[in-house]
Design an enzyme around this catalytic site. Structure first.
Site, PDB file in Angstrom:
ATOM      1  N   LYS A  64      -2.129 -30.927 -38.621  1.00  0.00           N
ATOM      2  CA  LYS A  64      -0.849 -31.394 -39.268  1.00  0.00           C
ATOM      3  C   LYS A  64      -1.426 -33.091 -40.209  1.00  0.00           C
ATOM      4  CE  LYS A  64       2.542 -34.438 -37.418  1.00  0.00           C
ATOM      5  NZ  LYS A  64       2.961 -35.379 -36.428  1.00  0.00           N
ATOM      6  N   ASP A  77      -0.519 -36.336 -41.684  1.00  0.00           N
ATOM      7  CA  ASP A  77       0.412 -37.201 -41.529  1.00  0.00           C
ATOM      8  C   ASP A  77       0.289 -38.181 -43.018  1.00  0.00           C
ATOM      9  OD1 ASP A  77       2.449 -39.382 -40.985  1.00  0.00           O
ATOM     10  OD2 ASP A  77       1.692 -39.123 -38.823  1.00  0.00           O
ATOM     11  N   ASP A 131      10.342 -38.411 -36.529  1.00  0.00           N
ATOM     12  CA  ASP A 131      10.197 -38.471 -35.372  1.00  0.00           C
ATOM     13  C   ASP A 131      11.495 -38.280 -34.493  1.00  0.00           C
ATOM     14  OD1 ASP A 131       8.239 -38.890 -36.836  1.00  0.00           O
ATOM     15  OD2 ASP A 131       7.129 -40.496 -35.141  1.00  0.00           O
TER      16      ASP A 131
END
Ligand SMILES: *[C@@H]1O[C@H](CO)[C@@H](O)[C@H](O)[C@H]1NC(C)=O
Ligand SMILES: *[C@@H]1O[C@H](CO)[C@@H](O)[C@H](O)[C@H]1NC(C)=O
Ligand SMILES: *[C@@H]1O[C@H](CO)[C@@H](O)[C@H](O)[C@H]1NC(C)=O
Length: 413
Positions: free
Chosen positions: A156, A158, A219
Protein backbone atom coordinates in the site's frame (compact mmCIF):
# COMPACT_ATOMS: atom_id res chain seq x y z
CA UNK A 1 -11.57 -10.56 -41.97
CA UNK A 2 -9.11 -12.03 -39.51
CA UNK A 3 -7.19 -8.80 -39.48
CA UNK A 4 -10.32 -6.79 -38.78
CA UNK A 5 -11.34 -8.89 -35.78
CA UNK A 6 -7.78 -8.86 -34.49
CA UNK A 7 -7.84 -5.09 -34.70
CA UNK A 8 -11.06 -4.93 -32.75
CA UNK A 9 -9.64 -7.29 -30.15
CA UNK A 10 -6.54 -5.20 -29.74
CA UNK A 11 -8.59 -2.03 -29.42
CA UNK A 12 -10.78 -3.67 -26.79
CA UNK A 13 -7.87 -4.96 -24.77
CA UNK A 14 -6.19 -1.58 -24.92
CA UNK A 15 -9.34 0.04 -23.57
CA UNK A 16 -9.48 -2.39 -20.64
CA UNK A 17 -5.79 -2.77 -20.00
CA UNK A 18 -4.81 -3.38 -16.40
CA UNK A 19 -1.51 -3.65 -14.59
CA UNK A 20 0.01 -6.74 -16.13
CA UNK A 21 1.24 -8.61 -13.05
CA UNK A 22 -1.47 -11.26 -13.20
CA UNK A 23 -2.74 -10.44 -9.69
CA UNK A 24 -6.21 -9.92 -8.26
CA UNK A 25 -8.39 -10.84 -11.24
CA UNK A 26 -11.12 -10.69 -8.57
CA UNK A 27 -11.05 -8.16 -5.71
CA UNK A 28 -8.41 -8.94 -3.07
CA UNK A 29 -9.60 -10.22 0.31
CA UNK A 30 -7.78 -10.00 3.59
CA UNK A 31 -7.07 -7.94 6.65
CA UNK A 32 -5.18 -4.73 7.42
CA UNK A 33 -4.03 -3.08 10.63
CA UNK A 34 -4.96 0.56 10.07
CA UNK A 35 -8.62 1.19 10.93
CA UNK A 36 -8.57 -0.87 14.14
CA UNK A 37 -4.96 -0.62 15.34
CA UNK A 38 -3.85 2.78 13.94
CA UNK A 39 -0.35 3.82 14.91
CA UNK A 40 -0.37 1.95 18.21
CA UNK A 41 3.30 1.30 18.90
CA UNK A 42 2.92 1.02 22.67
CA UNK A 43 3.68 -2.64 23.25
CA UNK A 44 4.25 -2.08 26.96
CA UNK A 45 0.66 -1.03 27.66
CA UNK A 46 -0.93 -2.89 24.77
CA UNK A 47 1.11 -6.02 24.02
CA UNK A 48 -1.79 -7.72 22.19
CA UNK A 49 -2.83 -4.76 20.06
CA UNK A 50 0.36 -2.91 19.13
CA UNK A 51 1.76 -2.90 15.59
CA UNK A 52 4.29 -5.71 15.69
CA UNK A 53 4.92 -9.30 14.69
CA UNK A 54 2.89 -10.69 17.61
CA UNK A 55 -0.29 -9.04 16.30
CA UNK A 56 0.35 -10.13 12.72
CA UNK A 57 1.17 -13.72 13.67
CA UNK A 58 -1.82 -14.10 15.99
CA UNK A 59 -4.14 -12.76 13.27
CA UNK A 60 -2.47 -15.09 10.76
CA UNK A 61 -3.12 -18.07 13.04
CA UNK A 62 -6.81 -17.18 13.17
CA UNK A 63 -6.99 -16.55 9.46
CA UNK A 64 -5.53 -19.98 8.80
CA UNK A 65 -7.51 -22.00 11.35
CA UNK A 66 -10.94 -20.33 11.54
CA UNK A 67 -12.16 -20.72 7.99
CA UNK A 68 -11.08 -17.33 6.63
CA UNK A 69 -8.31 -18.47 4.30
CA UNK A 70 -10.46 -21.09 2.58
CA UNK A 71 -12.98 -18.38 1.71
CA UNK A 72 -10.30 -16.23 0.08
CA UNK A 73 -9.18 -13.95 2.90
CA UNK A 74 -5.43 -14.33 2.39
CA UNK A 75 -3.73 -10.90 2.50
CA UNK A 76 -2.56 -9.65 5.89
CA UNK A 77 -1.25 -6.11 5.65
CA UNK A 78 0.83 -4.06 8.03
CA UNK A 79 -0.10 -0.41 7.59
CA UNK A 80 1.88 2.61 8.84
CA UNK A 81 4.23 2.70 11.85
CA UNK A 82 6.17 -0.54 11.34
CA UNK A 83 9.60 0.97 10.69
CA UNK A 84 12.29 2.75 12.59
CA UNK A 85 12.47 6.53 12.22
CA UNK A 86 15.68 6.27 10.24
CA UNK A 87 17.03 4.16 7.37
CA UNK A 88 19.91 1.71 7.91
CA UNK A 89 23.51 2.40 6.92
CA UNK A 90 22.74 1.13 3.39
CA UNK A 91 19.83 3.54 3.03
CA UNK A 92 17.20 0.85 3.43
CA UNK A 93 13.96 0.99 5.42
CA UNK A 94 14.16 -1.18 8.53
CA UNK A 95 11.48 -2.55 10.87
CA UNK A 96 11.48 -1.53 14.53
CA UNK A 97 13.48 -4.39 16.10
CA UNK A 98 11.58 -4.23 19.41
CA UNK A 99 8.26 -4.84 17.69
CA UNK A 100 9.50 -6.99 14.77
CA UNK A 101 12.41 -8.86 16.40
CA UNK A 102 12.42 -11.59 13.71
CA UNK A 103 12.30 -9.13 10.81
CA UNK A 104 9.86 -8.81 7.94
CA UNK A 105 11.26 -11.67 5.87
CA UNK A 106 10.66 -14.15 8.73
CA UNK A 107 7.13 -12.77 9.11
CA UNK A 108 6.49 -13.29 5.39
CA UNK A 109 7.78 -16.87 5.77
CA UNK A 110 5.41 -17.42 8.69
CA UNK A 111 2.45 -16.27 6.60
CA UNK A 112 3.49 -18.13 3.47
CA UNK A 113 3.79 -21.37 5.47
CA UNK A 114 0.09 -20.90 6.33
CA UNK A 115 -1.03 -20.16 2.77
CA UNK A 116 -1.30 -16.41 3.45
CA UNK A 117 0.26 -13.32 1.89
CA UNK A 118 1.97 -10.37 3.56
CA UNK A 119 1.28 -6.74 2.75
CA UNK A 120 3.40 -3.78 3.78
CA UNK A 121 3.03 -0.01 3.71
CA UNK A 122 5.07 2.78 2.21
CA UNK A 123 4.47 6.43 1.40
CA UNK A 124 5.26 8.46 -1.71
CA UNK A 125 6.66 11.48 0.10
CA UNK A 126 9.23 12.67 2.59
CA UNK A 127 7.46 11.01 5.53
CA UNK A 128 4.66 8.51 5.99
CA UNK A 129 1.41 9.95 7.36
CA UNK A 130 2.54 8.77 10.82
CA UNK A 131 5.92 10.49 10.51
CA UNK A 132 8.11 7.51 9.59
CA UNK A 133 10.57 7.63 6.66
CA UNK A 134 8.80 8.03 3.33
CA UNK A 135 9.87 7.04 -0.15
CA UNK A 136 11.14 9.87 -2.31
CA UNK A 137 11.81 9.69 -6.04
CA UNK A 138 15.41 8.69 -5.41
CA UNK A 139 14.60 5.89 -2.92
CA UNK A 140 11.83 4.20 -4.93
CA UNK A 141 14.16 1.63 -6.46
CA UNK A 142 15.87 0.60 -3.22
CA UNK A 143 12.55 0.40 -1.35
CA UNK A 144 10.95 -1.78 -4.03
CA UNK A 145 14.01 -4.03 -3.89
CA UNK A 146 13.88 -4.18 -0.09
CA UNK A 147 10.19 -5.18 -0.10
CA UNK A 148 10.84 -7.83 -2.76
CA UNK A 149 13.85 -9.20 -0.82
CA UNK A 150 11.55 -9.66 2.18
CA UNK A 151 9.16 -11.57 -0.12
CA UNK A 152 6.31 -9.19 0.53
CA UNK A 153 3.17 -9.75 -1.59
CA UNK A 154 1.44 -6.39 -1.44
CA UNK A 155 2.37 -2.73 -1.09
CA UNK A 156 0.00 0.00 0.00
CA UNK A 157 1.63 3.22 -1.18
CA UNK A 158 0.26 6.23 0.68
CA UNK A 159 0.72 9.88 -0.32
CA UNK A 160 1.40 12.11 2.68
CA UNK A 161 4.16 14.74 2.49
CA UNK A 162 4.49 15.11 -1.28
CA UNK A 163 3.01 17.41 -3.90
CA UNK A 164 0.98 16.49 -6.99
CA UNK A 165 3.90 16.65 -9.39
CA UNK A 166 6.04 14.30 -7.30
CA UNK A 167 3.08 11.93 -6.99
CA UNK A 168 2.60 11.97 -10.76
CA UNK A 169 6.18 10.83 -11.15
CA UNK A 170 6.42 8.58 -8.12
CA UNK A 171 3.38 6.32 -8.46
CA UNK A 172 4.24 5.11 -12.00
CA UNK A 173 7.90 4.89 -11.05
CA UNK A 174 7.14 2.61 -8.07
CA UNK A 175 4.96 0.45 -10.35
CA UNK A 176 7.88 -0.01 -12.72
CA UNK A 177 10.30 -0.59 -9.84
CA UNK A 178 8.08 -3.31 -8.35
CA UNK A 179 7.82 -4.93 -11.76
CA UNK A 180 11.61 -4.79 -12.16
CA UNK A 181 12.09 -6.82 -8.98
CA UNK A 182 10.48 -9.78 -10.77
CA UNK A 183 8.25 -10.48 -7.77
CA UNK A 184 4.48 -10.11 -8.36
CA UNK A 185 3.45 -7.55 -5.73
CA UNK A 186 -0.13 -6.30 -5.44
CA UNK A 187 0.21 -2.54 -5.79
CA UNK A 188 -2.37 -0.44 -3.91
CA UNK A 189 -2.16 3.28 -4.68
CA UNK A 190 -3.56 5.99 -2.44
CA UNK A 191 -2.80 8.56 -5.16
CA UNK A 192 -6.37 9.39 -6.34
CA UNK A 193 -7.57 10.02 -2.77
CA UNK A 194 -5.02 12.84 -2.57
CA UNK A 195 -6.23 14.41 -5.84
CA UNK A 196 -9.95 14.49 -5.07
CA UNK A 197 -10.64 11.10 -6.62
CA UNK A 198 -12.18 12.38 -9.86
CA UNK A 199 -11.25 13.20 -13.46
CA UNK A 200 -9.77 15.32 -14.88
CA UNK A 201 -7.27 15.47 -12.00
CA UNK A 202 -7.34 11.69 -11.69
CA UNK A 203 -6.68 9.66 -14.84
CA UNK A 204 -8.29 6.29 -14.17
CA UNK A 205 -7.04 4.82 -17.44
CA UNK A 206 -3.50 5.50 -16.33
CA UNK A 207 -4.15 4.23 -12.79
CA UNK A 208 -5.59 0.97 -14.10
CA UNK A 209 -2.42 0.37 -16.06
CA UNK A 210 -0.04 0.95 -13.12
CA UNK A 211 -1.95 -0.05 -9.95
CA UNK A 212 -4.03 -3.09 -8.93
CA UNK A 213 -6.28 -1.07 -6.63
CA UNK A 214 -6.55 2.44 -5.33
CA UNK A 215 -8.14 4.45 -2.58
CA UNK A 216 -10.46 7.03 -4.15
CA UNK A 217 -11.84 8.81 -1.11
CA UNK A 218 -11.55 9.49 2.64
CA UNK A 219 -10.32 6.99 5.24
CA UNK A 220 -13.08 4.95 6.84
CA UNK A 221 -13.69 5.44 10.55
CA UNK A 222 -15.55 3.25 13.00
CA UNK A 223 -19.00 4.77 12.47
CA UNK A 224 -22.16 4.46 10.42
CA UNK A 225 -21.80 8.13 9.41
CA UNK A 226 -18.44 7.31 7.85
CA UNK A 227 -19.87 4.30 5.96
CA UNK A 228 -22.78 6.43 4.70
CA UNK A 229 -20.51 9.22 3.48
CA UNK A 230 -18.41 6.72 1.51
CA UNK A 231 -21.49 5.05 0.01
CA UNK A 232 -22.89 8.43 -1.03
CA UNK A 233 -19.62 9.57 -2.61
CA UNK A 234 -19.31 6.36 -4.62
CA UNK A 235 -22.93 6.68 -5.77
CA UNK A 236 -22.74 10.33 -6.78
CA UNK A 237 -19.51 9.74 -8.73
CA UNK A 238 -20.31 6.29 -10.06
CA UNK A 239 -20.24 7.23 -13.75
CA UNK A 240 -16.60 8.29 -13.43
CA UNK A 241 -15.60 5.43 -11.13
CA UNK A 242 -17.47 2.41 -12.44
CA UNK A 243 -15.59 2.03 -15.76
CA UNK A 244 -12.25 2.23 -13.93
CA UNK A 245 -12.79 -1.12 -12.19
CA UNK A 246 -12.22 -4.51 -13.74
CA UNK A 247 -10.12 -7.65 -13.30
CA UNK A 248 -6.73 -6.62 -11.90
CA UNK A 249 -7.78 -3.00 -11.15
CA UNK A 250 -10.24 -2.09 -8.39
CA UNK A 251 -11.69 0.98 -6.76
CA UNK A 252 -11.19 0.72 -3.00
CA UNK A 253 -13.80 2.34 -0.72
CA UNK A 254 -11.58 1.26 2.22
CA UNK A 255 -11.63 -1.37 4.95
CA UNK A 256 -14.53 -3.42 6.34
CA UNK A 257 -15.34 -2.50 9.92
CA UNK A 258 -17.70 -5.39 10.68
CA UNK A 259 -16.66 -6.83 14.04
CA UNK A 260 -15.53 -3.48 15.45
CA UNK A 261 -17.38 -1.08 17.78
CA UNK A 262 -19.21 1.39 15.56
CA UNK A 263 -21.75 -0.53 13.47
CA UNK A 264 -24.90 -2.35 14.49
CA UNK A 265 -25.64 -5.77 13.02
CA UNK A 266 -27.91 -4.27 10.33
CA UNK A 267 -25.35 -1.57 9.49
CA UNK A 268 -22.64 -4.20 9.13
CA UNK A 269 -24.81 -5.99 6.56
CA UNK A 270 -25.28 -2.69 4.74
CA UNK A 271 -21.57 -2.05 4.42
CA UNK A 272 -20.93 -5.62 3.26
CA UNK A 273 -23.76 -5.57 0.72
CA UNK A 274 -22.68 -2.30 -0.89
CA UNK A 275 -19.01 -3.36 -0.91
CA UNK A 276 -20.05 -6.58 -2.68
CA UNK A 277 -22.03 -4.59 -5.25
CA UNK A 278 -19.07 -2.23 -5.74
CA UNK A 279 -16.68 -5.12 -6.48
CA UNK A 280 -14.61 -3.65 -3.66
CA UNK A 281 -11.61 -5.27 -2.01
CA UNK A 282 -12.81 -7.05 1.15
CA UNK A 283 -10.08 -6.02 3.54
CA UNK A 284 -11.16 -6.33 7.16
CA UNK A 285 -9.71 -4.26 9.99
CA UNK A 286 -10.93 -5.92 13.16
CA UNK A 287 -9.81 -8.40 15.80
CA UNK A 288 -10.18 -11.94 14.47
CA UNK A 289 -9.09 -13.28 17.89
CA UNK A 290 -12.15 -11.92 19.69
CA UNK A 291 -14.68 -11.31 16.90
CA UNK A 292 -18.31 -12.19 17.67
CA UNK A 293 -19.93 -15.17 16.00
CA UNK A 294 -22.51 -12.84 14.39
CA UNK A 295 -19.85 -10.66 12.78
CA UNK A 296 -17.90 -13.70 11.67
CA UNK A 297 -20.98 -15.25 10.08
CA UNK A 298 -21.62 -12.06 8.10
CA UNK A 299 -18.03 -11.80 6.88
CA UNK A 300 -17.96 -15.49 6.01
CA UNK A 301 -21.28 -15.50 4.12
CA UNK A 302 -20.46 -17.57 1.03
CA UNK A 303 -22.99 -16.05 -1.31
CA UNK A 304 -21.91 -12.52 -0.34
CA UNK A 305 -18.33 -13.50 -1.18
CA UNK A 306 -19.48 -15.19 -4.41
CA UNK A 307 -21.12 -11.92 -5.49
CA UNK A 308 -18.09 -9.82 -4.55
CA UNK A 309 -15.71 -12.22 -6.32
CA UNK A 310 -17.71 -12.51 -9.55
CA UNK A 311 -15.33 -13.09 -12.44
CA UNK A 312 -16.94 -10.54 -14.78
CA UNK A 313 -15.42 -7.95 -12.44
CA UNK A 314 -18.06 -5.37 -13.25
CA UNK A 315 -18.69 -2.78 -10.56
CA UNK A 316 -22.37 -2.23 -9.73
CA UNK A 317 -24.27 1.03 -9.41
CA UNK A 318 -27.01 2.79 -7.53
CA UNK A 319 -29.97 2.62 -9.92
CA UNK A 320 -32.78 4.20 -7.93
CA UNK A 321 -33.45 6.38 -4.92
CA UNK A 322 -36.77 7.00 -3.22
CA UNK A 323 -36.90 8.71 0.14
CA UNK A 324 -34.59 6.86 2.49
CA UNK A 325 -34.41 3.83 0.15
CA UNK A 326 -31.76 3.16 -2.45
CA UNK A 327 -31.53 0.31 -4.94
CA UNK A 328 -28.15 -0.92 -6.13
CA UNK A 329 -27.55 -3.59 -8.77
CA UNK A 330 -24.55 -5.47 -10.07
CA UNK A 331 -24.40 -7.63 -13.17
CA UNK A 332 -22.66 -11.00 -12.65
CA UNK A 333 -21.65 -13.80 -15.00
CA UNK A 334 -24.24 -16.16 -16.54
CA UNK A 335 -27.11 -13.64 -16.43
CA UNK A 336 -26.94 -13.53 -12.65
CA UNK A 337 -27.38 -10.31 -10.70
CA UNK A 338 -27.07 -8.92 -7.22
CA UNK A 339 -29.64 -6.40 -6.01
CA UNK A 340 -29.28 -4.48 -2.77
CA UNK A 341 -32.09 -2.41 -1.28
CA UNK A 342 -30.64 -0.12 1.37
CA UNK A 343 -32.77 1.68 3.94
CA UNK A 344 -30.90 4.71 5.24
CA UNK A 345 -33.88 5.69 7.37
CA UNK A 346 -33.73 5.71 11.15
CA UNK A 347 -37.41 5.93 11.96
CA UNK A 348 -37.74 2.57 13.66
CA UNK A 349 -40.29 0.84 11.48
CA UNK A 350 -38.90 -1.51 8.81
CA UNK A 351 -39.86 -0.32 5.31
CA UNK A 352 -41.65 -2.36 2.69
CA UNK A 353 -40.47 -1.84 -0.85
CA UNK A 354 -42.28 -3.16 -3.90
CA UNK A 355 -40.48 -3.44 -7.21
CA UNK A 356 -39.97 -5.79 -10.17
CA UNK A 357 -36.89 -6.88 -12.06
CA UNK A 358 -37.84 -5.08 -15.29
CA UNK A 359 -37.70 -1.79 -13.40
CA UNK A 360 -34.13 -2.74 -12.48
CA UNK A 361 -33.29 -3.57 -16.11
CA UNK A 362 -33.16 -7.31 -15.48
CA UNK A 363 -35.19 -8.71 -18.34
CA UNK A 364 -33.33 -11.29 -20.48
CA UNK A 365 -34.83 -14.50 -19.09
CA UNK A 366 -38.29 -15.32 -20.42
CA UNK A 367 -38.77 -18.03 -17.78
CA UNK A 368 -38.03 -15.56 -15.04
CA UNK A 369 -35.59 -15.48 -12.17
CA UNK A 370 -35.12 -17.05 -8.80
CA UNK A 371 -34.64 -14.69 -5.87
CA UNK A 372 -32.47 -15.63 -2.94
CA UNK A 373 -31.99 -13.54 0.22
CA UNK A 374 -28.22 -13.55 0.86
CA UNK A 375 -28.20 -12.70 4.58
CA UNK A 376 -31.36 -14.59 5.57
CA UNK A 377 -30.10 -17.51 3.44
CA UNK A 378 -33.61 -18.04 2.17
CA UNK A 379 -35.13 -18.81 -1.23
CA UNK A 380 -37.85 -16.23 -1.85
CA UNK A 381 -39.43 -17.60 -5.01
CA UNK A 382 -39.40 -17.36 -8.80
CA UNK A 383 -40.61 -14.20 -10.53
CA UNK A 384 -41.11 -13.05 -14.11
CA UNK A 385 -39.38 -9.77 -14.97
CA UNK A 386 -42.57 -7.72 -14.67
CA UNK A 387 -43.93 -9.50 -11.63
CA UNK A 388 -43.88 -7.37 -8.48
CA UNK A 389 -42.27 -8.57 -5.28
CA UNK A 390 -41.85 -6.97 -1.87
CA UNK A 391 -38.84 -6.78 0.40
CA UNK A 392 -38.81 -5.48 3.98
CA UNK A 393 -35.74 -3.56 5.10
CA UNK A 394 -34.80 -2.70 8.69
CA UNK A 395 -33.72 0.84 9.58
CA UNK A 396 -30.08 1.45 8.45
CA UNK A 397 -30.19 -2.09 7.07
CA UNK A 398 -30.22 -3.76 3.70
CA UNK A 399 -31.76 -6.64 1.81
CA UNK A 400 -29.26 -8.23 -0.55
CA UNK A 401 -30.77 -10.44 -3.23
CA UNK A 402 -29.00 -12.92 -5.45
CA UNK A 403 -30.96 -13.14 -8.70
CA UNK A 404 -30.40 -15.99 -11.14
CA UNK A 405 -32.17 -17.47 -14.17
CA UNK A 406 -35.08 -19.71 -13.17
CA UNK A 407 -33.68 -22.41 -15.46
CA UNK A 408 -30.72 -22.93 -13.10
CA UNK A 409 -31.49 -25.15 -10.15
CA UNK A 410 -29.77 -23.76 -7.12
CA UNK A 411 -27.75 -20.81 -6.07
CA UNK A 412 -24.07 -21.62 -6.66
CA UNK A 413 -22.63 -21.91 -3.13
C1 LIG B 1 7.22 19.40 -5.48
O1 LIG B 1 8.16 18.99 -4.52
C2 LIG B 1 9.49 18.86 -5.00
C3 LIG B 1 10.35 18.38 -3.85
O2 LIG B 1 10.11 17.04 -3.61
C4 LIG B 1 10.00 20.18 -5.54
O3 LIG B 1 11.28 20.00 -6.10
C5 LIG B 1 9.04 20.67 -6.62
O4 LIG B 1 9.44 21.95 -7.03
C6 LIG B 1 7.62 20.73 -6.08
N1 LIG B 1 6.75 21.07 -7.18
C7 LIG B 1 5.75 21.94 -7.07
C8 LIG B 1 4.93 22.17 -8.28
O5 LIG B 1 5.50 22.53 -6.02
C1 LIG C 1 6.20 -6.89 -15.51
O1 LIG C 1 5.54 -6.32 -16.62
C2 LIG C 1 5.48 -7.19 -17.74
C3 LIG C 1 4.93 -6.40 -18.91
O2 LIG C 1 3.77 -5.71 -18.58
C4 LIG C 1 4.63 -8.39 -17.38
O3 LIG C 1 4.52 -9.29 -18.46
C5 LIG C 1 5.23 -9.09 -16.18
O4 LIG C 1 4.41 -10.15 -15.76
C6 LIG C 1 5.43 -8.12 -15.03
N1 LIG C 1 6.15 -8.77 -13.96
C7 LIG C 1 5.87 -8.60 -12.67
C8 LIG C 1 6.72 -9.35 -11.72
O5 LIG C 1 4.99 -7.86 -12.25
C1 LIG D 1 -4.76 9.15 -19.34
O1 LIG D 1 -3.72 8.22 -19.40
C2 LIG D 1 -3.71 7.49 -20.59
C3 LIG D 1 -2.71 6.34 -20.43
O2 LIG D 1 -1.49 6.81 -19.93
C4 LIG D 1 -3.38 8.41 -21.73
O3 LIG D 1 -3.36 7.70 -22.95
C5 LIG D 1 -4.47 9.48 -21.79
O4 LIG D 1 -4.13 10.44 -22.77
C6 LIG D 1 -4.63 10.17 -20.45
N1 LIG D 1 -5.83 11.00 -20.49
C7 LIG D 1 -5.81 12.27 -20.19
C8 LIG D 1 -7.13 12.98 -20.24
O5 LIG D 1 -4.79 12.84 -19.84
Amino acid sequence: MHLVSLGILLALSALCSSLDNGLVRTPPMGWMTWERYRCNIDCKTDPEDCIGEHLIKSIADKMADSGWRELGYVYISIDDCWSLKHRDSNGRLQPDPDRFPSGIKALADYLHARGLKLGIYGDMGTYTCGGYPGTTLDTIKIDAETFASWEVDMLKFDGCYSNSSDKALGYPKMSAALNATGRPILYSCSWPAYEGGLPPKVNYTLLGSICNMWRNFDDIEDSWASVLSIIEWFAVNQDALQPAAGPGRWNDPDMLITGDFGLSYEQSKSQLAIWAILAAPLIMSNDLRTISQDAKNLLQNRLLIYINQDSLGKQGKRVAKAGSLEVWTRELVNEQYAVAVLNKGTDGLPKHFTTNLALLNITECTFGYKLYDVFDEEFLGTVKSEEPFVVTIAPTGVVLLFVHPASTKHHPV
